[in-house]
Write a protein that holds these residues in place. Sequence first.
Motif, PDB file in Angstrom:
ATOM      1  N   ILE A   3      -9.056  -1.690   6.488  1.00  0.00           N
ATOM      2  CA  ILE A   3      -7.505  -1.406   5.764  1.00  0.00           C
ATOM      3  C   ILE A   3      -8.030  -0.473   5.262  1.00  0.00           C
ATOM      4  O   ILE A   3      -9.188  -0.362   4.746  1.00  0.00           O
ATOM      5  N   LEU A   4      -6.885   0.311   4.604  1.00  0.00           N
ATOM      6  CA  LEU A   4      -6.539   1.710   4.789  1.00  0.00           C
ATOM      7  C   LEU A   4      -5.923   1.117   3.215  1.00  0.00           C
ATOM      8  O   LEU A   4      -4.880   0.683   2.853  1.00  0.00           O
ATOM      9  N   ASP A   5      -7.080   0.247   2.157  1.00  0.00           N
ATOM     10  CA  ASP A   5      -6.385   0.014   0.765  1.00  0.00           C
ATOM     11  C   ASP A   5      -5.752   0.600  -0.092  1.00  0.00           C
ATOM     12  O   ASP A   5      -6.403   1.143  -1.063  1.00  0.00           O
ATOM     13  N   GLY A   6      -4.451   1.125   0.416  1.00  0.00           N
ATOM     14  CA  GLY A   6      -3.930   2.174  -1.525  1.00  0.00           C
ATOM     15  C   GLY A   6      -3.934   1.390  -2.771  1.00  0.00           C
ATOM     16  O   GLY A   6      -4.198   2.366  -3.692  1.00  0.00           O
ATOM     17  N   LEU A 147      -6.303   9.132   0.080  1.00  0.00           N
ATOM     18  CA  LEU A 147      -6.704   8.326   0.529  1.00  0.00           C
ATOM     19  C   LEU A 147      -7.375   8.790   1.775  1.00  0.00           C
ATOM     20  O   LEU A 147      -8.806   7.683   2.069  1.00  0.00           O
ATOM     21  N   ILE A 230      -1.264   5.647  10.354  1.00  0.00           N
ATOM     22  CA  ILE A 230      -0.581   5.875   8.370  1.00  0.00           C
ATOM     23  C   ILE A 230       0.891   5.536   8.675  1.00  0.00           C
ATOM     24  O   ILE A 230       1.366   5.799   9.427  1.00  0.00           O
ATOM     25  N   TYR A 254       3.478  -3.805  11.920  1.00  0.00           N
ATOM     26  CA  TYR A 254       2.131  -4.301  11.659  1.00  0.00           C
ATOM     27  C   TYR A 254       1.680  -5.194  12.298  1.00  0.00           C
ATOM     28  O   TYR A 254      -0.271  -4.943  12.416  1.00  0.00           O
ATOM     29  N   TRP A 263      -8.203   1.141  11.566  1.00  0.00           N
ATOM     30  CA  TRP A 263      -7.847   2.061  10.721  1.00  0.00           C
ATOM     31  C   TRP A 263      -6.239   1.880  10.112  1.00  0.00           C
ATOM     32  O   TRP A 263      -5.777   1.807  10.861  1.00  0.00           O
ATOM     33  N   THR A 265      -2.962   1.739   6.965  1.00  0.00           N
ATOM     34  CA  THR A 265      -2.428   0.900   5.887  1.00  0.00           C
ATOM     35  C   THR A 265      -1.287   0.531   6.378  1.00  0.00           C
ATOM     36  O   THR A 265      -0.852   0.039   6.330  1.00  0.00           O
ATOM     37  N   PRO A 266      -1.797  -0.671   4.723  1.00  0.00           N
ATOM     38  CA  PRO A 266      -0.394  -1.789   5.103  1.00  0.00           C
ATOM     39  C   PRO A 266       0.435  -1.423   3.981  1.00  0.00           C
ATOM     40  O   PRO A 266       0.434  -0.154   3.773  1.00  0.00           O
ATOM     41  N   GLY A 270      -0.149   0.304   0.439  1.00  0.00           N
ATOM     42  CA  GLY A 270      -0.718   1.531   1.410  1.00  0.00           C
ATOM     43  C   GLY A 270      -0.419   3.293   0.581  1.00  0.00           C
ATOM     44  O   GLY A 270      -1.458   3.145  -0.296  1.00  0.00           O
ATOM     45  N   VAL A 271       0.204   3.259   1.586  1.00  0.00           N
ATOM     46  CA  VAL A 271       0.117   5.073   0.869  1.00  0.00           C
ATOM     47  C   VAL A 271       1.404   5.025  -0.494  1.00  0.00           C
ATOM     48  O   VAL A 271       1.174   6.185  -1.103  1.00  0.00           O
TER      49      VAL A 271
END
Length: 291
Positions: A3-6, A147, A230, A254, A263, A265-266, A270-271
């Motif tokens: 996870i790209l955890d924002g 990120l 992303i 998702y 990877w 983003t949730p 995320g963003v």
Amino acid sequence: MQILDGKKASQAIKDELKIEVAQLAAEGKKIPHLAAILVGNNGASETYVAAKVKACDEIGFKSTLIRLEEDIAEVKLLNKISELNSDPDVDGILVQLPLPKHISDEEVINTIDPDKDVDGFHPVSVGRMVQGLPTFIPATPYGIMLLLEHFKIETAGKHAVVVGRSNIVGRPMSILLSENKNPGNCTVTVCHSKTKNIKDFCKQADIIVAALGKPEFITADMVKEGAIIIDVGITRTADTSRKTGFRLKGDVLYDEVAPKCSWITPVPGGVGPMTIAALMKNTYKSCQQKN
Ligand code: NAP
């Protein structure tokens, strides 16, 4: 899949800024001050502006929220911006979009002093960004770059497909990813509503940035194994099982796409939080430049 955890990355940025601001305060120096203008009472805009003000409070920035009536004359809004332009205490000005139909986004953006243009939408900021010069980078694309940097994602030589070409997300994103920088150095394809066979482009992508505002548009069959996804989209969709009456959906399906990615983003988390962290960085930078 990771996870790209924002939330995590934005917290790290805000924590750093908090230390910097405490230092400024201890030295008796000027504290960054963000002025936000909200016209009307669009629910989503209320939420975004509240989150920006909350982030300022958390970091120790000064913030001023100016609420104006939905039917305010354009000239009055422009006068308010001019007032903020000449207020030496204000470092950053943002006008929350979208604006009511009778007001021109372009007039509003062009009226903001480029030195206080922390949203990075003014043509001067955009021109400087295109030339790779120091400037305020639009908060959402800047947040995405931060990120990628936070999670040390290798982007050089990768094929990035950006779906969407708006002035605030898709277009600047495509420029930043193609720059000779790290993150950057991607080969970039930009898709939009007139692109034929979007699926074919997406399937070739090492990185997909979905910024079109169409919930769950990107499906598993459009994504290659190991891609980086992303998801910029945020759309409120009706959900009567929730107290709010809505659920936030991204532009990526998702549950289906995540298992194929390296990877992703949730949405939320995320963003969105990165956009706010980037805005805070721009505001801090503006204050530093002026003092
Ligand atoms: P926008 O101004 O409406 O632009 C959408 C772009 O997507 C346009 O370039 C459009 O193409 C393209 N598009 C629309 N339908 C398409 C389709 N079926 N296939 C391919 N391309 C299509 O939207 P935006 O302001 O860039 O925002 C995009 C999304 O990101 C929205 O959901 C918005 O809420 C979200 N957003 C999130 C954040 C955040 O902080 N997370 C910040 C900003 C925006 P044309 O140019 O041909 O019309």
